[in-house]
Design an enzyme around this catalytic site. Structure first.
Site, short mmCIF file in Angstrom:
data_model
loop_
_atom_site.label_atom_id
_atom_site.label_comp_id
_atom_site.label_asym_id
_atom_site.label_seq_id
_atom_site.Cartn_x
_atom_site.Cartn_y
_atom_site.Cartn_z
N ARG A 1 -0.23 6.47 -6.78
CA ARG A 1 -1.54 7.05 -7.11
C ARG A 1 -1.52 8.56 -7.02
O ARG A 1 -2.18 9.25 -7.81
CB ARG A 1 -2.61 6.49 -6.15
CG ARG A 1 -3.00 5.05 -6.44
CD ARG A 1 -3.84 4.46 -5.31
NE ARG A 1 -4.97 5.30 -4.98
CZ ARG A 1 -5.38 5.55 -3.74
NH1 ARG A 1 -4.75 5.01 -2.71
NH2 ARG A 1 -6.43 6.31 -3.53
N ASP B 1 0.83 -1.21 0.00
CA ASP B 1 0.00 0.00 0.00
C ASP B 1 0.86 1.25 0.00
O ASP B 1 0.53 2.23 -0.67
CB ASP B 1 -0.93 0.02 1.21
CG ASP B 1 -1.66 1.34 1.31
OD1 ASP B 1 -2.50 1.62 0.45
OD2 ASP B 1 -1.37 2.12 2.25
#
Length: 450
Positions: A169, A162
């Site tokens: 992102r 993550d």
């Protein structure tokens, strides 16, 4: 053998991937086999075509299992975590964690850095001279035992997949996707060791979720993921159309959070949201029977000074300088460098302040990142913002500007002025707290009514 091109093409064409394919892709990206450019292509395909519930669940699980889980089972009491989906001027965690901890509810929180136009809790805390967010799991656990509260960054052992995807992102315009947000949030929240969780799901122009439909879907997705893993979760939908409070940026938000812990700004939307979330957390932590009782308990801790004292202790425990909490104006280089004023033709009442525009302006000042390698300016941001309902006279101050790079000022001056709408009458607006969601369904916030 994994063929990332095949998976990218399948997602590009709207096909659903198997859980094994999602897991293999995440594992390969985490260990460096799949490079940034291929994962960027996959993220954009997922952003444009969405993920099925099965893909989102598989992505969450893959990121969760990419590292270790923090075990807080030996810490007495019900540990309650908190997460916000991000907004402009969102310094809620800085206030909420010490506040709830002072109520006797242990709070362990892994936070992130700035994402898109929204600020990051870690960037704000690191604006406190000396503050360490990179704690070992042993230090993290010990602070929960000793102080009842901790805010730290992800260690290399917790959800490393993550952490890499989060940074990617941010710089590939793939932030505001419901399944990607849900998977990212819950992989961290499930790893941080809490027994229960309160989710602040922001909705509006300055949030990643622009509509109530998107916010409801995200809330429902995250609460369901929590339930599957045995974590009781409550989602609270809050409004993010205008910045929360009168400060946006890194140190300016820390200073405002300190003022709130001192009992100032009690009648603002910011503190309305803080009290609502605190009430939920105190109930989940077993220190109150109703949300209303939890709110009262939290307010008493602010009034007594216990919440501010707990924040001071948290800062000192993580290496920060507690003197700047006692006197925020004493932080070096934190004074405003200029003031942005209304034009000589502007007169009336602030009826709107575009949080999205102001968030991007703060990034331009240096408070956020354009690429994942960028450093942030710890003092950058705005303070003393005029907000909705404030009168504005010709040439009146709209915002104070803080930055270490004066060359950025002229670029944001026009944007800040354009973010304001001044008229004669303030229109009706959404309340700060809109609704709450648990596995039992949606209710009106604070009423318990369907």
């Amino acid at each position: 053998m994994l063929n990332p091109v095949r998976l990218i093409a399948a997602k590009r064409d709207g096909e659903a991937l198997s859980a094994d394919d999602v897991t293999a892709l995440v594992e390969a990206y985490t260990d460096g086999t799949v490079p940034d450019y291929q994962m960027s292509a996959f993220l954009m395909a997922a952003y444009l075509n969405g993920l099925t519930d099965g893909e989102a669940a598989a992505l969450t699980e893959a990121m969760l299992q990419s590292g270790s889980h923090i075990d807080l089972s030996g810490v007495p009491g019900t540990k309650v975590g908190k997460h916000s989906t991000g907004g402009v001027g969102d310094k809620v965690s800085l206030i909420l964690v010490p506040l709830v901890a002072s109520c006797g509810v242990p709070v362990a929180k892994l936070s992130g850095r700035g994402l898109g136009h929204t600020g990051g809790t870690l960037d704000k805390l690191e604006a406190i001279p000396g503050f360490r967010t990179a704690l070992s799991i042993k230090e993290y656990r010990r602070q929960v035992v000793d102080l009842g509260g901790v805010i730290a960054g992800q260690t290399g052992d917790v959800a490393p997949a993550d952490r890499k995807l989060y940074a990617l992102r941010d710089v590939t315009a793939t932030v505001d996707s419901v399944p990607l947000i849900a998977a990212s949030i819950m992989s961290k929240k499930l790893a941080e060791g809490n027994d229960a969780l309160v989710l602040d799901v922001k909705c509006g122009r300055g949030a990643f979720m622009k509509t109530e439909a998107e916010a409801r879907r995200l809330a429902e997705t995250m609460v369901a993921i929590g339930a599957e893993h045995g974590v009781s979760a409550t989602a609270v939908m809050t409004t993010m159309d205008v910045p929360l409070g009168r400060a946006v940026g890194n140190w300016p938000e820390v200073a405002e959070a300190v003022a709130c812990l001192r009992g100032e700004h009690g009648d603002t939307s910011l503190m309305t949201i803080v009290r609502a979330l605190a009430g939920e957390m105190v109930v989940l932590g077993g220190r109150a029977d109703t949300v209303e009782e939890g709110v009262e308990t939290a307010q008493k801790r602010i009034d007594s000074g216990a919440a501010l004292d707990r924040f001071r202790q948290l800062v000192a425990a993580q290496g920060g300088d507690p003197q700047v909490i006692d006197d925020p104006s004493g932080r070096p280089d934190s004074a405003p460098v200029t003031t942005i004023r209304a034009s000589e033709e502007t007169s009336g009442i602030v009826v709107d302040l575009d949080a999205l525009v102001l968030g991007h302006a703060a990034v331009d000042l240096g408070a956020g990142r354009r690429t994942k390698e960028d450093d942030v300016d710890p003092v950058a941001g705005f303070s003393a913002l005029k907000t909705v309902g404030d009168p504005v006279e010709p040439g009146a101050p709209l915002a104070r500007v803080h930055t270490s790079d004066p060359s950025t000022i002229e670029g944001v001056r026009a944007a800040v002025r354009e973010a304001y709408t001044v008229a004669e009458e303030v229109p009706d607006r959404f309340p700060p707290v809109r609704a709450r969601y648990t596995v039992d369904g949606w209710t009106d916030a604070g009423t318990g009514q369907d």
